[in-house]
Scaffold this active site. Structure first.
Site, mmCIF file in Angstrom:
data_model
loop_
_atom_site.group_PDB
_atom_site.id
_atom_site.type_symbol
_atom_site.label_atom_id
_atom_site.label_comp_id
_atom_site.label_asym_id
_atom_site.label_seq_id
_atom_site.Cartn_x
_atom_site.Cartn_y
_atom_site.Cartn_z
ATOM 1 N N GLN A 44 40.324 42.481 52.819
ATOM 2 C CA GLN A 44 41.586 42.682 52.258
ATOM 3 C C GLN A 44 41.650 43.181 50.821
ATOM 4 O OE1 GLN A 44 43.891 39.209 51.594
ATOM 5 N NE2 GLN A 44 45.879 39.982 51.936
ATOM 6 N N GLU B 211 49.357 36.309 56.708
ATOM 7 C CA GLU B 211 48.092 35.412 56.013
ATOM 8 C C GLU B 211 48.605 34.142 55.598
ATOM 9 O OE1 GLU B 211 47.265 37.265 52.259
ATOM 10 O OE2 GLU B 211 45.334 36.148 52.194
ATOM 11 N N GLU C 221 52.783 28.116 43.062
ATOM 12 C CA GLU C 221 53.843 28.368 42.252
ATOM 13 C C GLU C 221 54.797 29.500 42.852
ATOM 14 O OE1 GLU C 221 51.055 28.156 41.019
ATOM 15 O OE2 GLU C 221 50.852 26.227 39.884
HETATM 16 C C1 LIG Z 1 39.543 31.982 47.549
HETATM 17 C C2 LIG Z 1 40.525 33.154 47.204
HETATM 18 C C3 LIG Z 1 40.082 34.362 48.230
HETATM 19 C C4 LIG Z 1 41.063 35.627 48.009
HETATM 20 N N1 LIG Z 1 40.913 36.578 48.634
HETATM 21 C C5 LIG Z 1 41.510 37.678 48.430
HETATM 22 C C6 LIG Z 1 41.374 38.704 49.265
HETATM 23 O O1 LIG Z 1 40.402 38.730 50.366
HETATM 24 N N2 LIG Z 1 41.932 39.967 49.039
HETATM 25 C C7 LIG Z 1 42.901 40.144 48.098
HETATM 26 O O2 LIG Z 1 43.437 40.995 47.701
HETATM 27 N N3 LIG Z 1 43.268 38.844 47.209
HETATM 28 C C8 LIG Z 1 42.178 37.753 47.251
HETATM 29 N N4 LIG Z 1 42.480 36.655 46.539
HETATM 30 C C9 LIG Z 1 43.389 36.679 45.471
HETATM 31 C C10 LIG Z 1 44.647 36.125 45.448
HETATM 32 O O3 LIG Z 1 45.824 36.657 46.124
HETATM 33 C C11 LIG Z 1 45.234 35.872 43.916
HETATM 34 O O4 LIG Z 1 44.280 35.164 43.203
HETATM 35 C C12 LIG Z 1 46.611 35.316 43.894
HETATM 36 O O5 LIG Z 1 47.597 36.097 44.511
HETATM 37 C C13 LIG Z 1 47.221 34.919 42.431
HETATM 38 O O6 LIG Z 1 46.694 35.956 41.519
HETATM 39 P P1 LIG Z 1 45.970 36.107 40.181
HETATM 40 O O7 LIG Z 1 44.661 35.419 40.593
HETATM 41 O O8 LIG Z 1 45.930 37.459 39.571
HETATM 42 O O9 LIG Z 1 47.003 35.035 39.200
HETATM 43 P P2 LIG Z 1 48.112 35.377 38.218
HETATM 44 O O10 LIG Z 1 49.040 36.202 38.962
HETATM 45 O O11 LIG Z 1 47.438 35.939 37.124
HETATM 46 O O12 LIG Z 1 48.548 33.926 37.993
HETATM 47 C C14 LIG Z 1 48.106 32.983 37.319
HETATM 48 C C15 LIG Z 1 48.805 31.816 37.048
HETATM 49 O O13 LIG Z 1 50.207 32.023 36.745
HETATM 50 C C16 LIG Z 1 51.063 31.400 37.756
HETATM 51 N N5 LIG Z 1 52.309 32.672 37.726
HETATM 52 C C17 LIG Z 1 52.069 33.853 37.884
HETATM 53 N N6 LIG Z 1 53.507 34.243 37.877
HETATM 54 C C18 LIG Z 1 54.246 33.421 38.172
HETATM 55 C C19 LIG Z 1 55.597 33.379 38.233
HETATM 56 N N7 LIG Z 1 56.521 34.615 38.299
HETATM 57 N N8 LIG Z 1 56.106 32.064 38.330
HETATM 58 C C20 LIG Z 1 55.448 30.777 38.139
HETATM 59 N N9 LIG Z 1 54.174 30.904 37.884
HETATM 60 C C21 LIG Z 1 53.550 32.285 37.843
HETATM 61 C C22 LIG Z 1 50.449 31.631 38.920
HETATM 62 O O14 LIG Z 1 50.942 30.641 39.929
HETATM 63 C C23 LIG Z 1 49.022 31.089 38.572
HETATM 64 O O15 LIG Z 1 48.670 29.597 38.335
HETATM 65 C C24 LIG Z 1 41.839 35.483 46.846
HETATM 66 C C25 LIG Z 1 41.958 34.263 45.834
HETATM 67 C C26 LIG Z 1 40.967 33.160 46.257
HETATM 68 C C27 LIG Z 1 41.401 32.042 45.278
#
Ligand SMILES: Cc1cc2nc3c(=O)[nH]c(=O)nc-3n(C[C@H](O)[C@H](O)[C@H](O)COP(=O)(O)OP(=O)(O)OC[C@H]3O[C@@H](n4cnc5c(N)ncnc54)[C@H](O)[C@@H]3O)c2cc1C
Length: 396
Positions: free
Chosen positions: A134, A251, A381
């Site tokens: 994905q 998902e 969150e």
């Molecule tokens: C094990 C694992 C597998 C994954 N596999 C895939 C995959 O196959 N393909 C893919 O595309 N992605 C994948 N992901 C990515 C996953 O979808 C993202 O990590 C997730 O959507 C969060 O985005 P970020 O890591 O950029 O965190 P950020 O968006 O930077 O968030 C950082 C922190 O800020 C908080 N935050 C951000 N915005 C807000 C808001 N508006 N209100 C309150 N809190 C907020 C979040 O909750 C988090 O605690 C995977 C992640 C993990 C951990």
């Protein structure tokens, strides 16, 4: 179908599974590595039963029992599908095929794909021939997914894709990717398209990311002038956000399924009994652990009931848009709590990292892995924000 028909179906299903599920595929999985993900790169030399089992199930369409037969499914009704799952759970049969194709892309293609896309991709997914990854998240687009920047430029008969994805689970093992790309910079959500392409295409490269658990389940994925044929666009140009959201709902439901626990028996309680033992009344010898387990069981039972209600509502076309978020949020909390209890039951032995007795630190590695459950597929969150807006009707 009458109740008698369903009873007959159950009898036939039970007999077929008894005859066709290899004994080793009824044993509990010792680690994530025991799961079969299929695909071109799968190596079955150490575990031929995995392939045999998957092929037998696929021959009946039972890797995806409820998909139409034309696309490799079993064409079963919801009631028949439930019977297959119950009968598999009865003998503790493993899932024959873990697949993002089944849990994520498949439902999206069934809704938005062309007939050619369905016939081509869904049948290969059902047979475990192609493994998908994905391509959603980017270094600057996670929770704010619609901020993605990977671009797909229209070059006449193909798109030219450039950019970077991150956290792409199993990108280094996958054969194809379903990928969100920007096709219009003037509109945020309205400038996103949904593309499918082969990970062997020139210009695609992956770099694994190492985790605290010692495993490396995901990668950075780079696209450098990747040519993608126009027919690999799903749904309309610049309408990829509709597909993306629909897929995310599936998902989140898939991830929430972790809260439902494993098929058959109660490995959590069995494990606690094996390590802590029973007192003279036949109760778990540690009263505090017993209380924590009881509370967990109550929550898990309530979650199972909620999940069954949601499935029934979905079938009746009465689904609420926040349901996947509720399921995702609570299912992942439960899965994390389950792993905490496994660690608490196992005491210091459960912390073992590298030994045959601990199946190479299976409990500890699983426990660490569960920490990511409330991040992957959208963080807790973000799910709580959705629930607050859509159910409690709080302002954004
Ligand atoms: C094990 C694992 C597998 C994954 N596999 C895939 C995959 O196959 N393909 C893919 O595309 N992605 C994948 N992901 C990515 C996953 O979808 C993202 O990590 C997730 O959507 C969060 O985005 P970020 O890591 O950029 O965190 P950020 O968006 O930077 O968030 C950082 C922190 O800020 C908080 N935050 C951000 N915005 C807000 C808001 N508006 N209100 C309150 N809190 C907020 C979040 O909750 C988090 O605690 C995977 C992640 C993990 C951990």
């Amino acid at each position: 179908m009458t109740n008698t028909d369903l009873d007959n179906f159950r009898t036939e299903t039970r007999a077929w599974l008894e005859a066709n599920v290899p004994q080793s595929m009824r044993e509990p999985m010792r680690s994530e590595n025991d799961a079969n993900w299929g695909g071109r790169k799968a190596d079955y030399s150490k575990n031929p039963d995995q392939k045999r089992y998957m092929d037998r199930m696929a021959s009946r369409g039972w890797t995806v029992p409820d998909w139409p037969k034309a696309y490799g499914g079993g064409g079963l009704s919801p009631a028949e599908t439930k019977i297959v799952r119950e009968e598999m759970a009865r003998i503790r049969a493993r899932n024959p095929l873990n697949s993002f194709g089944i849990s994520m892309l498949g439902p999206a293609l069934l809704k938005y794909g062309t007939e050619e896309q369905k016939l081509d991709h869904l049948t290969k997914i059902a047979r475990g021939e192609i493994r998908w990854c994905q391509g959603y998240s980017e270094p600057n687009a996670g929770s704010d997914l619609a901020g993605l920047a990977t671009s797909a430029e229209d070059k006449g008969d193909h798109f030219l894709v450039n950019g970077q994805k991150v956290w792409t689970s199993y990108a280094d093992k996958a054969d194809w990717i379903f990928c969100l790309v920007r096709t219009d910079k003037t509109s945020k959500q309205g400038g996103i398209s949904f593309l499918l392409f082969d990970m062997d295409s020139p210009g695609v490269s992956t770099k694994p990311i190492l985790l605290i658990s010692g495993n490396s389940p995901f990668c950075e994925t780079f696209f450098d002038d990747v040519k993608v044929p126009k027919e690999n666009l799903v749904h309309e140009l610049n309408k990829g956000w509709d597909v993306a959201k629909y897929l995310l709902g599936h998902e989140r439901e898939m991830i929430s399924g972790m809260g439902l626990g494993s098929a058959g028996g109660n490995p959590l309680i069995e494990g606690a009994i094996a390590t802590v033992g029973l007192d003279h009344d036949g109760k778990l010898a540690d009263p505090l652990l017993r209380a924590h387990l009881a509370l967990f069981e109550v929550r898990a039972t309530a979650f199972t009931a909620m999940s069954e209600r949601f499935i029934d509502e979905l079938k009746a076309g009465r689904t609420h848009p926040a349901q996947p978020s509720m399921m995702k949020y609570y299912g992942t909390e439960l899965n994390k709590a389950r792993s905490e209890l496994v660690m608490a039951s196992g005491g210091s032995d459960a912390l073992e990292w590298e030994s045959e007795a601990s199946a190479n630190g299976s409990a500890a590695r699983t426990w660490l892995r569960t920490k990511a459950n409330s991040i992957e597929g959208g963080t807790s969150e973000i799910q709580l924000n959705i629930i607050a807006k859509r159910i409690l009707e709080l302002p954004s």
